[in-house]
Enzyme design. Sequence first.
Site, PDB file in Angstrom:
ATOM      1  N   GLY A 138       0.810  -1.218   0.000  1.00  7.98           N
ATOM      2  CA  GLY A 138       0.000   0.000   0.000  1.00  7.98           C
ATOM      3  C   GLY A 138       0.834   1.255   0.000  1.00  7.98           C
ATOM      4  O   GLY A 138       0.373   2.325  -0.425  1.00  7.98           O
ATOM      5  N   ASN A 139       2.092   1.144   0.442  1.00 11.42           N
ATOM      6  CA  ASN A 139       2.978   2.310   0.434  1.00 11.42           C
ATOM      7  C   ASN A 139       3.319   2.765  -0.981  1.00 11.42           C
ATOM      8  O   ASN A 139       3.823   3.886  -1.161  1.00 11.42           O
ATOM      9  CB  ASN A 139       4.279   1.994   1.185  1.00 11.42           C
ATOM     10  CG  ASN A 139       4.072   2.006   2.690  1.00 11.42           C
ATOM     11  OD1 ASN A 139       3.387   2.873   3.215  1.00 11.42           O
ATOM     12  ND2 ASN A 139       4.631   1.037   3.377  1.00 11.42           N
ATOM     13  N   LYS A 185      -0.703  -9.810   2.238  1.00  9.52           N
ATOM     14  CA  LYS A 185      -1.038  -9.828   0.811  1.00  9.52           C
ATOM     15  C   LYS A 185      -0.076 -10.681  -0.006  1.00  9.52           C
ATOM     16  O   LYS A 185      -0.436 -11.190  -1.066  1.00  9.52           O
ATOM     17  CB  LYS A 185      -1.082  -8.401   0.259  1.00  9.52           C
ATOM     18  CG  LYS A 185       0.211  -7.621   0.313  1.00  9.52           C
ATOM     19  CD  LYS A 185       0.814  -7.406  -1.061  1.00  9.52           C
ATOM     20  CE  LYS A 185       2.098  -6.617  -1.052  1.00  9.52           C
ATOM     21  NZ  LYS A 185       3.017  -6.678   0.052  1.00  9.52           N
ATOM     22  N   LYS A 226       7.420 -12.397   2.141  1.00 13.53           N
ATOM     23  CA  LYS A 226       7.709 -12.368   0.707  1.00 13.53           C
ATOM     24  C   LYS A 226       8.502 -13.610   0.288  1.00 13.53           C
ATOM     25  O   LYS A 226       8.230 -14.216  -0.751  1.00 13.53           O
ATOM     26  CB  LYS A 226       8.477 -11.092   0.350  1.00 13.53           C
ATOM     27  CG  LYS A 226       7.750  -9.817   0.739  1.00 13.53           C
ATOM     28  CD  LYS A 226       8.549  -8.584   0.368  1.00 13.53           C
ATOM     29  CE  LYS A 226       7.999  -7.333   1.041  1.00 13.53           C
ATOM     30  NZ  LYS A 226       6.550  -7.152   0.913  1.00 13.53           N
ATOM     31  N   LYS A 270      -0.938  -7.887  15.061  1.00 11.62           N
ATOM     32  CA  LYS A 270      -0.781  -6.925  13.964  1.00 11.62           C
ATOM     33  C   LYS A 270      -1.414  -5.589  14.339  1.00 11.62           C
ATOM     34  O   LYS A 270      -2.634  -5.465  14.444  1.00 11.62           O
ATOM     35  CB  LYS A 270      -1.454  -7.474  12.703  1.00 11.62           C
ATOM     36  CG  LYS A 270      -1.210  -6.655  11.457  1.00 11.62           C
ATOM     37  CD  LYS A 270       0.174  -6.889  10.904  1.00 11.62           C
ATOM     38  CE  LYS A 270       0.340  -6.241   9.535  1.00 11.62           C
ATOM     39  NZ  LYS A 270       1.700  -6.422   9.012  1.00 11.62           N
TER      40      LYS A 270
END
Length: 299
Positions: free
Chosen positions: A23-24, A226, A288, A141
Amino acid sequence: MAEKNRIELDGKQHRVAVIAFGGNALLRPQDHGTQEEQFTLAWKATRWLVEIIHRGYELAIVHGNGPQVGNIMIQVEEAITKIPPQSLDVAVAQTQGSMGYMLANQLRNRLHEEQLDKDIACVLTEVVVDREDPAFDNPSKPVGPYFTAYRANLLQQEQGWKMVEDAGRGWRKVVPSPKPKQILGTSLYRRLVQSGAVIIAGGGGGIPVYQDVGGYFRGVEAVIDKDYVAAILARDLAADLFIVLTQVAMVAENFGRANQRWLRRLPVAKAREMLEANQFPPGSMGPKIQASIQFVEAT
């Protein structure tokens, strides 16, 4: 991926690429957070998204939503005395719509500029999690705004929230981050890609839902990484290419140390070894790398 997994479109075989970014990419820490800024950044992002299409790939896009969903939760808190609050799963759905619109709008303009004729579909994506996932016993989170100790204590009592003090800046709500099990509706996503459409799916890791004893799907207060969802989507679409964008040039061994070494290629066995050695922190590169391992092994 093997040649047999490629889709056929207009008599030609097309490869599929799934690309995930945070989102960044649309709302950087130094930005004011205006819509205009996010539209501008979306336009810049479409430059390399279209390059993937030019190289012969059908495209599926997965975006993060950390800053954006945080802003929605701030809006919820500020309007708490005027408007009934909404749950986190609904806030994630909102960002899927708003961010998907910005990306689709600017990508459509870029396709027009490049004289490419492609449809774009932004899909509201529900992702199934296990209600018995250990993450629900240990919410970790942080999401949303910072609260005073007094307000945090009140929210814990009235709403049952779990709150943690965050780096001296105040108290924040923490929610579970369970692993995704399944993306609902990927057969539809595959048909869209097969038709030549660009799809925007799994935004913010997807809307977290679980299946109750009656078989009904219900939203849950949680956030999903995500990158894990993007890996599942890439597997379900039989993708040839899975790209996870980061703010660093490439994966590194001993990152940030004097003996740092960039890794242009990383075999799965080496990646697992580095994960076990805590080379990839859980809050940054860890998901990731794990998502990439899952994609490679599944395909």
